[in-house]
Design an enzyme around this catalytic site. Sequence first.
Site, PDB file in Angstrom:
ATOM      1  N   CYS A  69       0.835  -1.213   0.000  1.00  0.00           N
ATOM      2  CA  CYS A  69       0.000   0.000   0.000  1.00  0.00           C
ATOM      3  C   CYS A  69       0.867   1.260   0.000  1.00  0.00           C
ATOM      4  O   CYS A  69       1.548   1.545   0.987  1.00  0.00           O
ATOM      5  CB  CYS A  69      -0.916  -0.050   1.219  1.00  0.00           C
ATOM      6  SG  CYS A  69      -1.801   1.476   1.560  1.00  0.00           S
ATOM      7  N   CYS A  72       0.066   3.788   2.738  1.00  0.00           N
ATOM      8  CA  CYS A  72       0.510   3.253   4.034  1.00  0.00           C
ATOM      9  C   CYS A  72       1.994   3.544   4.235  1.00  0.00           C
ATOM     10  O   CYS A  72       2.414   3.992   5.310  1.00  0.00           O
ATOM     11  CB  CYS A  72       0.284   1.749   4.127  1.00  0.00           C
ATOM     12  SG  CYS A  72      -1.444   1.243   4.019  1.00  0.00           S
TER      13      CYS A  72
END
Length: 144
Positions: A69, A72
């Site tokens: 991600c 993230c």
Amino acid sequence: MTEKLHIVCPHCHTTNRIAAAQLGGEAHCGSCHQPLVTGRPVPLDDASFVRHVGRSQLPVVVDFWAPWCGPCRMMAPAFEQAAGTLKTQAQFAKLDTQAHPQAAAPFHIRSIPTMVVFREGRELGRISGALPASEIVRWVQSVI
């Protein structure tokens, strides 16, 4: 009388009972003798997630994330900075939802990054999306 809190060690995941006033000082785990307050996010797995979220009387801010991600990874330094800023007010932790989907499943995490604040097993609040450190701190303070 001094208020006592259950704090889960970020190193060995043993529950400790300490005076709240010790959070700003040099509180150490009774089992592994490592510092209880590090100001750094604790990486969690299935078992340690249950211990930290279920037992800690200090709020636990969990970042549900995955290595693939982009947002993230982009938020990781801000999350770490917020952990240092709020180190005596909350324990910050990270749960890799790809490696530990069983721990994340009961919380119906639909998008990542998602941050959830827990205290003694209860969810106090959640927010999704990458945020800068100042917004993470502001949000956590509003929840706890």
